[in-house]
Design an enzyme around this catalytic site. Structure first.
Site, PDB file in Angstrom:
ATOM      1  N   HIS A 333     -29.179 -48.299 -38.213  1.00  0.00           N
ATOM      2  CA  HIS A 333     -29.847 -48.122 -39.505  1.00  0.00           C
ATOM      3  C   HIS A 333     -29.092 -48.872 -40.623  1.00  0.00           C
ATOM      4  O   HIS A 333     -28.368 -49.812 -40.343  1.00  0.00           O
ATOM      5  CB  HIS A 333     -30.008 -46.633 -39.827  1.00  0.00           C
ATOM      6  CG  HIS A 333     -30.682 -45.879 -38.710  1.00  0.00           C
ATOM      7  ND1 HIS A 333     -32.037 -45.950 -38.482  1.00  0.00           N
ATOM      8  CD2 HIS A 333     -30.165 -45.079 -37.733  1.00  0.00           C
ATOM      9  CE1 HIS A 333     -32.342 -45.195 -37.425  1.00  0.00           C
ATOM     10  NE2 HIS A 333     -31.225 -44.668 -36.938  1.00  0.00           N
ATOM     11  N   GLU A 348     -27.600 -40.479 -41.758  1.00  0.00           N
ATOM     12  CA  GLU A 348     -27.095 -41.007 -40.503  1.00  0.00           C
ATOM     13  C   GLU A 348     -26.449 -42.373 -40.683  1.00  0.00           C
ATOM     14  O   GLU A 348     -25.426 -42.675 -40.062  1.00  0.00           O
ATOM     15  CB  GLU A 348     -28.225 -41.100 -39.473  1.00  0.00           C
ATOM     16  CG  GLU A 348     -27.772 -41.623 -38.122  1.00  0.00           C
ATOM     17  CD  GLU A 348     -28.916 -41.988 -37.199  1.00  0.00           C
ATOM     18  OE1 GLU A 348     -28.638 -42.560 -36.124  1.00  0.00           O
ATOM     19  OE2 GLU A 348     -30.080 -41.726 -37.558  1.00  0.00           O
ATOM     20  N   HIS A 402     -25.101 -43.994 -33.203  1.00  0.00           N
ATOM     21  CA  HIS A 402     -26.146 -43.231 -33.891  1.00  0.00           C
ATOM     22  C   HIS A 402     -25.772 -41.755 -33.948  1.00  0.00           C
ATOM     23  O   HIS A 402     -24.826 -41.304 -33.296  1.00  0.00           O
ATOM     24  CB  HIS A 402     -27.487 -43.369 -33.156  1.00  0.00           C
ATOM     25  CG  HIS A 402     -28.118 -44.710 -33.301  1.00  0.00           C
ATOM     26  ND1 HIS A 402     -29.131 -44.969 -34.189  1.00  0.00           N
ATOM     27  CD2 HIS A 402     -27.855 -45.887 -32.663  1.00  0.00           C
ATOM     28  CE1 HIS A 402     -29.486 -46.242 -34.096  1.00  0.00           C
ATOM     29  NE2 HIS A 402     -28.721 -46.824 -33.170  1.00  0.00           N
ATOM     30  N   GLU A 464     -25.636 -41.193 -29.051  1.00  0.00           N
ATOM     31  CA  GLU A 464     -26.081 -40.174 -30.004  1.00  0.00           C
ATOM     32  C   GLU A 464     -24.930 -39.171 -30.075  1.00  0.00           C
ATOM     33  O   GLU A 464     -24.813 -38.261 -29.268  1.00  0.00           O
ATOM     34  CB  GLU A 464     -27.369 -39.503 -29.537  1.00  0.00           C
ATOM     35  CG  GLU A 464     -28.594 -40.411 -29.538  1.00  0.00           C
ATOM     36  CD  GLU A 464     -29.141 -40.667 -30.938  1.00  0.00           C
ATOM     37  OE1 GLU A 464     -28.508 -40.248 -31.931  1.00  0.00           O
ATOM     38  OE2 GLU A 464     -30.222 -41.288 -31.032  1.00  0.00           O
TER      39      GLU A 464
END
Length: 500
Positions: A333, A348, A402, A464
């Protein structure tokens, strides 16, 4: 979000008009930077000066925000609405109505060349947008989070709600001035806990920046137009007291590098852009728009590089020589794409970048590894661009960082994704270290059809690390110690996988 959008729209309106005939002139060369991004200015809708104030035509911002706007030609009224916020402005009337409440204007709106404009001061004071003015650079800086957007002295210009001064129409090309507080000649501010710029050089079409004293310097790199240039801001940084012995540095903390023989670059300038907080700005003046890559020197010697050797939009980074393994670290992102929003409104993108930078610092000390970060600041890259960087570098390993989210705050734990069988062994190794680092529940190694691990040609995984939707996970992930532990785990896993 409502306030931001409405505010921004007003911003687009810009001009001030007195009861008597206004003095209007084009503010030639003036630019507008919103949250670090330069706004495109149509040729027929540039920034103008009305009676000493810099104003912006409303459509410059409004066309991109989706506001409901109604113009009544007969009554000269403009109605702007977004959600529950509604504003009414009338040309030549020195008050506006916001949600039924009358608010005074320093100057009434003006119909100028078919566009309605209002004072930018009104926008900043009534709607909360932070505005500051860089008179030397002729740039209006806007910030949507209320912070001082340019680092300029908060007691002057629009940052304090006052009138933005008329820009100098001369040919000065400095990107900033040294506000009061710097030591004469050296530009050293004497502030505690900040880094020092110890060197600037340009060779092989690369700008190299050396800092010392603070390992947390994260350069902010962006482009500006008219003329084209690449700007590097070094927050929490001051000039080294010895810098003036090796590089030109004036009493007001500005200087230029003697650059010749490079068709892309016409010059390089540097200055103490702000003294509170201390910020050094370096500007590469370009002869035309140019793609670039910005990354820490893989050798880990405290250098930061801006590389102009790009044949395409993909960074051409000098890595992988002498038999070194090439690792690409991808902070998911960025910028306009915040990723998931945490339980307590954390983003995030901020977690991803913090861990990626720590991984980069650790990899910089590895003699047999060269590394590249897909982003080293709050910028946005398309997924295909992240993939292209890794593929064009022929990287040995790709790791995308992430944080997760779920509809329920109960979901917790760390998981690692792979897409191709060739990536599974890398996923198993990295996941082992990831779970140890976080101390969170082990949610296992899983198949995932994510673009960045599907389209890359080398072993690639997506981590993650935890669930930001879970308050306990979120607190863990935003712990400095845990982030450092995760970064170390990623590096240890990469080394084990590569047999180093």
């Amino acid at each position: 979000m409502k306030k931001f959008g409405f505010l921004l729209f007003l911003l687009m309106f810009a001009f001030i008009v007195g009861a008597q005939a206004p003095s209007v002139s084009a503010a030639s060369g003036t630019e507008i930077v919103l949250d670090g991004k330069q706004l495109d200015m149509p040729a027929d809708a540039g920034v103008v000066n009305v009676n000493g104030s810099i104003m912006v035509p409303f459509r410059v911002v409004g066309e991109n925000l989706g506001f409901a706007v109604d113009w009544e030609q007969k009554s000269q009224k403009v109605t702007i609405q977004k959600g529950s916020t509604k504003m009414l402005l009338v040309v030549k009337q020195k008050s506006a109505t916001v949600n039924g409440k009358k608010v005074s204007l320093d100057q009434p709106p003006l119909l100028q060349k078919g566009s309605v404009v209002v004072p930018i001061r009104f926008v900043s004071e009534q709607m909360g947008l932070a505005v500051s003015w860089d008179g030397v650079n002729k740039t209006v800086y806007l910030s949507t989070d209320g912070s001082n957007p340019s680092g300029a002295d908060p007691g002057t210009g629009a940052g304090s709600g006052g009138t933005i001064p008329v820009p100098d129409t001369g040919s000065g090309n400095s990107e900033g001035t040294a506000p009061s507080g710097g030591s004469e000649g050296s530009g050293v501010t004497g502030q505690e806990g900040i880094a020092e710029l110890t060197g600037i050089s340009f060779s092989d079409n690369r700008l190299m920046i050396a800092t010392s004293g603070n390992g947390n310097v994260v350069p902010k790199v962006f482009t500006m137009k008219n003329p084209d240039r690449i700007v590097v801001d070094l927050p929490q940084t001051q000039f080294s007291g010895a810098l003036g012995e090796t590089l030109p540095l004036s009493a007001d903390a500005q200087g230029k590098l003697d650059v010749s023989g490079y068709p892309d670059v016409s010059g390089i300038r540097y200055s103490l852009f702000s003294s509170s907080p201390s910020t050094v700005r370096i500007v590469i003046d370009l002869n035309y728009a140019k793609n670039y890559a910005a990354y820490p020197d893989p050798s880990g010697n405290g250098m930061f590089i801006v590389d102009l050797n790009l044949a395409s939009e993909t960074p051409s980074v000098p890595v992988g020589g002498s038999g070194k393994k090439v690792v690409v670290i991808d902070a998911g992102h960025g910028a306009k794409d915040p990723g998931t929003i945490g339980y307590s409104k954390t983003k995030e993108k901020d977690f991803n970048l913090a861990v990626a930078l720590k991984v980069g610092q650790l990899l910089g000390s590895e003699p047999n590894i060269d590394f590249v970060l897909t982003r080293s600041d709050d910028t946005f890259l398309e997924l295909k661009d992240r993939v292209k960087i890794a593929n064009d570098l022929n990287a040995d390993v790709f790791v995308s960082i992430h944080a997760n989210s779920a509809g329920s705050s109960a979901a917790s734990g760390s998981e690692t994704y792979y897409q191709r069988d060739a990536s599974k062994s890398l996923a198993n190794v990295l996941h082992k270290y990831l779970v140890q680092a976080t101390g969170l529940a082990d949610r296992g190694v899983r198949y995932g059809n994510f673009h960045v691990i599907r389209e890359t040609k080398m072993p690639a995984v997506l981590l993650e690390v935890g669930y930001l939707s879970n308050p306990k996970d979120e607190a863990t992930l935003f712990s400095e110690n845990v982030q450092q532990s995760v970064a170390q785990g990623i590096v240890s896993g990469i080394k084990e996988y590569l047999g180093l």
